[in-house]
Design an enzyme around this catalytic site. Structure first.
Site, PDB file in Angstrom:
ATOM      1  N   ILE A  15      50.062  25.938  29.612  1.00 41.75           N
ATOM      2  CA  ILE A  15      49.251  25.127  28.707  1.00 41.75           C
ATOM      3  C   ILE A  15      49.918  24.983  27.349  1.00 41.75           C
ATOM      4  O   ILE A  15      49.902  23.896  26.757  1.00 41.75           O
ATOM      5  CB  ILE A  15      47.841  25.737  28.575  1.00 41.75           C
ATOM      6  N   ASP A  71      57.606  37.560  20.016  1.00 38.94           N
ATOM      7  CA  ASP A  71      56.676  38.343  20.823  1.00 38.94           C
ATOM      8  C   ASP A  71      55.492  38.660  19.923  1.00 38.94           C
ATOM      9  O   ASP A  71      55.611  39.467  18.993  1.00 38.94           O
ATOM     10  CB  ASP A  71      57.359  39.619  21.315  1.00 38.94           C
ATOM     11  N   TYR A 172      38.907  40.298  31.142  1.00 41.96           N
ATOM     12  CA  TYR A 172      39.118  38.876  30.869  1.00 41.96           C
ATOM     13  C   TYR A 172      37.909  38.290  30.137  1.00 41.96           C
ATOM     14  O   TYR A 172      38.055  37.580  29.132  1.00 41.96           O
ATOM     15  CB  TYR A 172      39.354  38.163  32.193  1.00 41.96           C
ATOM     16  N   LYS A 176      37.929  36.706  26.277  1.00 43.24           N
ATOM     17  CA  LYS A 176      37.569  35.324  25.977  1.00 43.24           C
ATOM     18  C   LYS A 176      36.319  35.257  25.103  1.00 43.24           C
ATOM     19  O   LYS A 176      36.218  34.393  24.215  1.00 43.24           O
ATOM     20  CB  LYS A 176      37.383  34.537  27.271  1.00 43.24           C
ATOM     21  N   THR A 207      49.319  23.928  35.712  1.00 33.86           N
ATOM     22  CA  THR A 207      50.447  24.716  35.222  1.00 33.86           C
ATOM     23  C   THR A 207      51.403  25.002  36.377  1.00 33.86           C
ATOM     24  O   THR A 207      51.098  24.729  37.542  1.00 33.86           O
ATOM     25  CB  THR A 207      49.961  26.043  34.628  1.00 33.86           C
TER      26      THR A 207
END
Length: 279
Positions: A15, A71, A172, A176, A207
């Site tokens: 993305i 990074d 996750y 988010k 992707t």
């Protein structure tokens, strides 16, 4: 030539790469970060995409690209990028996209992503929270003063429905949800300076990883990686941008509002929480 300047983190593939290409196609000057600088590194690691490859694609587009090996798990790297951008004088848009949370989903031949939270490897927390979420906070912290000084800017946290619904992995969801809350609280503190912050939800994005496993997905309503970048461009041009600040927004819904189509002319159908609840 568009005179706006953007920073897209994690742009070597996926993305982030698509967002960068879409903004470059609209003439933005785009700073990009990534850990994989050269194609040879990507090939050696068995992964797709590098900043070098992105540069080659960008050469055909009207915008200017500025490449930073970075990074975002290392604060010194983030500070260096911010200093380089500050030397150029301005930053209008920050897209917090860098996301190492999908790495090492298979361990010793087992797909460990859907394990219950008490069986999740601690390194997954570190990737999503300690690196991705902290990295987004640190780069936002580093560049916000430039936007405040200009009295205009936009911070976009790439998020997803996992912020609101269970999507198969507790860490996750936590990450988010935190990205959404970060955008909301940034918006509150930035509003007096006319700087906006939002969380933005893509749909199913084509992707490299998704295309490799396309047989497992319903691709009929999928989005190109560039689509969400086109939406971010529309958001930046929106004279009512500040009215959207602090919200979690669905990219496809914004595209309908702005009259934006995907690169192939398709207009993705906006998904809602109810679509995921039915799955």
């Amino acid at each position: 030539m568009n005179d706006a300047v953007a920073l897209v983190t994690g742009a070597s593939r996926g993305i982030g790469r698509g967002i960068a290409l879409a903004l470059l196609a609209e003439g933005f000057s785009v700073h990009v970060t990534g850990r994989t600088r050269f194609e040879a590194e990507a090939n050696q690691a068995g992964s797709a995409g590098s900043l070098e490859g992105l540069e080659r694609e960008a050469a055909k587009l009207p915008g200017r690209i500025f490449v930073h090996r970075c990074d975002h798990g290392k604060d010194a790297d983030t500070r260096r990028v911010a200093e380089d951008i500050r030397a150029g004088g301005r930053l209008d848009i920050l897209v917090n996209n860098a996301w190492p949370g999908y790495e090492n989903m298979v361990e010793d031949g087992e797909f460990t992503w859907p394990r219950p939270f008490w069986e999740q490897p601690a390194r997954r927390w570190e990737a999503m929270i300690g690196t991705a979420l902290r990295g987004a906070f640190m780069v936002s912290r580093a560049v916000a003063p430039m936007m405040i000084s200009a009295r205009r800017g936009l911070i976009v946290n790439i998020s997803f429905w996992a912020a609101q619904l269970y999507e198969g992995n507790a860490i996750y969801g936590i990450a988010k949800a935190a990205a959404d809350k970060m955008a909301a609280d940034f918006a509150h503190e930035l509003r007096p300076h006319d700087v906006a912050a939002v969380a933005l939800y893509p749909g199913l994005v084509r992707t490299e990883a998704v295309l490799e496993n396309a047989e497992y997905f319903d691709m009929s309503n999928s989005e190109s990686p560039q689509f969400i970048g086109r939406v971010i461009g529309g958001l930046w041009r929106d004279p009512e941008l500040m009215s959207k600040s602090g919200r979690a927004l669905v990219a496809a819904a914004l595209a309908h509002e702005y009259g934006i189509a995907d690169v192939n002319g398709y207009r993705p159908v906006p998904l809602t929480a109810a679509d995921f609840a039915r799955d």
